[in-house]
Design a protein around this motif. Structure first.
Motif, PDB file in Angstrom:
ATOM      1  N   UNK A 278      -5.555   0.576  -3.108  1.00 57.72           N
ATOM      2  CA  UNK A 278      -4.483   0.502  -2.087  1.00 57.72           C
ATOM      3  C   UNK A 278      -3.111   0.212  -2.685  1.00 57.72           C
ATOM      4  N   UNK A 279      -3.051   1.155  -3.766  1.00 54.27           N
ATOM      5  CA  UNK A 279      -1.778   0.901  -4.417  1.00 54.27           C
ATOM      6  C   UNK A 279      -1.166  -0.507  -5.279  1.00 54.27           C
TER       7      UNK A 279
ATOM      8  N   UNK B 214       3.048   6.594  -4.147  1.00 54.28           N
ATOM      9  CA  UNK B 214       2.817   5.597  -3.955  1.00 54.28           C
ATOM     10  C   UNK B 214       3.861   4.304  -4.578  1.00 54.28           C
ATOM     11  N   UNK B 215       4.229   3.771  -4.469  1.00 51.88           N
ATOM     12  CA  UNK B 215       3.977   2.069  -4.503  1.00 51.88           C
ATOM     13  C   UNK B 215       6.126   1.674  -5.329  1.00 51.88           C
TER      14      UNK B 215
ATOM     15  N   UNK C 269       7.007   6.394   3.534  1.00 47.99           N
ATOM     16  CA  UNK C 269       6.978   6.686   4.624  1.00 47.99           C
ATOM     17  C   UNK C 269       7.842   6.116   5.915  1.00 47.99           C
ATOM     18  N   UNK C 270       7.731   4.710   6.012  1.00 45.45           N
ATOM     19  CA  UNK C 270       8.208   3.624   6.485  1.00 45.45           C
ATOM     20  C   UNK C 270       9.861   4.140   6.164  1.00 45.45           C
ATOM     21  N   UNK C 271       9.984   3.971   5.171  1.00 44.83           N
ATOM     22  CA  UNK C 271      11.928   4.542   4.918  1.00 44.83           C
ATOM     23  C   UNK C 271      12.662   5.667   4.608  1.00 44.83           C
TER      24      UNK C 271
ATOM     25  N   UNK D 125       2.643   4.913   1.249  1.00 47.36           N
ATOM     26  CA  UNK D 125       2.661   6.281   1.213  1.00 47.36           C
ATOM     27  C   UNK D 125       2.955   7.730   0.342  1.00 47.36           C
ATOM     28  N   UNK D 126       4.519   6.402  -0.467  1.00 49.17           N
ATOM     29  CA  UNK D 126       5.183   7.234  -1.441  1.00 49.17           C
ATOM     30  C   UNK D 126       5.606   5.782  -2.046  1.00 49.17           C
TER      31      UNK D 126
END
Lengths: 544, 128
Positions: free
Chosen positions: A468-469, A67-68, A94-96, A118-119
């Motif tokens: 929540x990172x 995350x982060x 995951x977005x990127x 998410x990563x």
């Protein structure tokens, strides 16, 4: 509401196999009885991959993590290694990552607060280098990320480039890629993705590249997990996984660029889900090893035991972790991990007890490791291999799963093969049917989930509020992207990107050009733009 | 069970691609007689546009993780369609759930049962 009286229940396994009150010798089919005389480490391997079992090779404790910012992910991975994790997994945002977008893509900007949840955000080799700081690359089994097909070449080339910068010999580097079709085209369908045919080409390219340059690396790992946690039952997961393997093997066979045995070896590190039906799931791992032997021998004439010996990574079912009374999930994680261990898997990840609430907190991650350590060190489970072997029930279940799984495999072939079932949405329909049936059974009381359908009162004094990172992942990623653009050698980057586009178009192996692109600090989004212009977008058969 | 042509917009604010939850919910709502317009993964402005274009009676958002994106989408929908109720589902941690409920948005986290979601849709569209 549960069925109050057990005598009214229809007793069956999670995948719907009818169950008898007890099993006897006569319930084990004769052809299966013959297989029971083999020892662990001997074909057909249903009794285990290694003769010494966990005495000689304890299962690898291998947790999804990330995350982060890259440094946040690095800190969590090092925490897990300190806690006793024996391999590590590097998740990319995951977005990127999944979409091959940089953070300034409009679809990412619109969801900037989600970035990094998410990563870690890794848009260039510089970010990957930060994430890999001080990790024991030469001695530890690393998962480079790149679970989604179009992202895998970038994630792998980034990991390998950093390893090379650190003076490591790629020919000796241990680790695994993923590039999973189940995740990409069935479980978590992205907004944009290269078509399945091009995805198949990418995976074959990775297999060829590893065959030449990274013989100790597992190039791709088919993850039945992602099919199962989307709804496929145990025998569908098995059948579909081997139908997927056949697509890879047929592609390599067609290319004639590497020995088929090597390709089979490259496909033999797979991933299954362990869910809550203890004996069915343990039997599934045994069935999987047996089926791989059958597939390779019957279809390809491959009998080399080093190739036909399936190695299994297993992840406990995230979907079985409940939002309600989350501490109950520690028990569920333990039971599912036990199923995997009884099935003789080589590697295991236990979902966090906070899985239904958020990404894992540090504590949830620690518990996932502790569950495995307690099983390994306190239960004596490592002493004896295949402890369920010879149980009439487990042997009958193993045989029946094998039979039904081959039936499902044949159904997929009748549909035109695994890729065709993804393109048409046929496999999605099978998963969706099971999901709807699960909900129906929960409403009718046939399926009980403690804390959800029954016994909803929670007196736990421990509030689990979800992790929540960090808040600055997006801003830092944007600043770093601008920094790369400002300071990289532009001529080299532009040349490497052109070369990548050329090989994408002409069909030659993309990995050498991808390695040059990463070395030249080409960014993730630029690579994604090439893919989108060359390959277009997969026509998703479902509304996502 | 007359749902009288009530229309529900279903969208997903994130890019994570978990389609299982919203698909099951959409099917349950259709089975109950609602007209469901699924637009899948959509940016906040796309959610707003669709809620106007499709003239819906209820907006359902599948969300996950940081709810800030959902909060932005909710604010934007309310600006252009203040009369349209909104309910959400997905991996919503308890603290984020409290935040959304304070905004008057009903939250259906994992483990929610379909009849409850269908009942909420009937109530929120004025049918019950």
């Amino acid at each position: 509401m549960s069925v109050d009286n057990n005598k009214d229940r229809e007793w069956k396994s999670a995948s719907g196999l009818p169950l008898q009150p007890f099993y006897s010798e006569r319930d084990v089919p004769p052809e299966h009885r013959e297989r029971m005389s083999s020892d662990p480490g001997e074909a057909p391997f249903q009794r285990g991959a290694h003769p010494g079992g966990y005495r000689t090779k304890p299962w690898r404790i291998f947790q999804l993590s990330g995350f982060g910012k890259p440094e946040d992910e690095n800190e969590r991975i090092r925490f897990l290694l300190e806690q006793g994790e024996t391999g590590f997994i590097m998740e990319h945002d995951r977005n990127t990552g999944d979409h091959c977008y940089n953070v300034d893509h409009p679809d990412v900007v619109a969801r900037r607060e989600d970035v990094g949840l998410t990563g870690a955000v890794m848009q260039s080799v510089r970010d990957i280098d930060i994430c890999m700081k001080d990790l024991p690359l030469a001695t530890s089994f690393g998962h480079a990320g790149g679970a989604v097909v179009q992202h895998a070449p970038f994630a792998l080339a980034g990991y390998w480039t950093v390893a090379r910068h650190r003076g490591l010999d790629l020919a000796k580097l241990p680790g695994t890629g993923q590039s999973d079709f189940f995740l990409t085209y069935l479980g978590c369908v992205t907004k944009q993705q290269i078509p399945t045919r091009d995805g198949l080409r990418f995976n074959a390219d990775i297999m060829e590249f590893c065959d030449k340059h990274l013989p100790r690396w597992v190039p791709v790992s088919i993850a039945g997990y992602n099919g199962a946690d989307t709804g496929l039952n145990a025998y569908q997961e098995l059948g579909a996984l081997f139908a997927n393997a056949v697509e890879y093997l047929e592609e390599i066979k067609r290319r004639k660029t590497m020995p088929l045995e090597n390709a089979a070896r490259a496909c033999s590190g797979v991933n299954f889900r362990a869910s809550m039906d203890l004996f069915e799931e343990a039997s599934k791992m045994r069935a999987a090893r047996l089926m791989w032997v059958q597939l390779l021998e019957r279809r390809y004439g491959i009998t080399n035991p080093k190739v036909a010996n399936l190695r299994i990574h297993c992840v406990t079912a995230g979907s079985r972790m409940t939002y309600q009374q989350p501490l109950n999930n520690i028990v569920r994680g333990t039971v599912m991990a036990l199923a995997a261990a009884l099935g003789g898997v080589q590697s295991l990840g236990v979902s966090g007890y906070d899985e239904a609430l958020s990404i894992p907190s540090e504590h949830a991650h620690q518990m996932s490791v502790r569950i495995q350590q307690i099983l390994q060190e306190e239960t004596n489970i490592q002493s004896v291999t295949d402890p369920l072997g010879g149980s009439y029930y487990v042997e009958a279940l193993t045989a029946e799963l094998v039979e039904r799984a081959w039936g499902f495999f044949e159904e997929i072939q009748e549909q035109g093969g695994f890729l065709a079932t993804l393109d048409s949405g046929w496999l999605h329909e099978r998963a969706a049917e099971n999901q709807s049936e699960d909900f129906r059974q929960q409403e009718s009381g046939e399926q009980v989930i403690i804390g959800v359908t029954d016994h909803q009162d929670d007196i736990s004094p421990f509030e689990v509020d979800g992790f929540m990172g960090v808040d600055d992942a997006y801003d830092v990623a944007l600043a770093r992207l601008q920094e790369v653009r400002r300071t990289r050698r532009e001529a080299g980057a532009s040349q490497a990107l052109k070369e990548l586009e050329r090989v994408c178009r002409d069909g030659s192996n993309i990995m050498p050009a991808m390695m040059d692109a990463l070395e030249s600090e080409v960014t993730l989004g630029e690579i994604g733009d090439v893919y989108r212009s060359v390959f277009g977008d997969w026509a998703t058969p479902i509304q996502t | 069970m007359n749902t009288a042509g009530k229309r529900i917009l279903m969208a997903k604010t994130g890019l994570d691609g978990h389609w299982r939850g919203p698909t099951v919910v959409a099917k349950a709502l259709r089975d109950a007689g609602f007209e469901v317009i699924m637009i899948g993964m959509a940016r906040p402005e796309e959610v707003v546009q669709a809620s106007v274009d499709e003239d819906v009676d209820l907006v359902g958002l599948n969300i996950g993780g940081h709810v800030d994106v959902a909060v932005r989408a909710i604010g934007m929908v309310r600006e252009s369609r203040p009369e349209v109720p909104i309910f959400v589902g997905g991996v919503v941690p308890p603290h984020a759930r409290r935040k959304l409920e304070a905004l008057g948005v009903e939250v259906y986290p994992p483990g929610s049962q379909l009849p409850d979601i269908v009942a909420a849709a009937r109530r929120l569209t004025g049918l019950a």
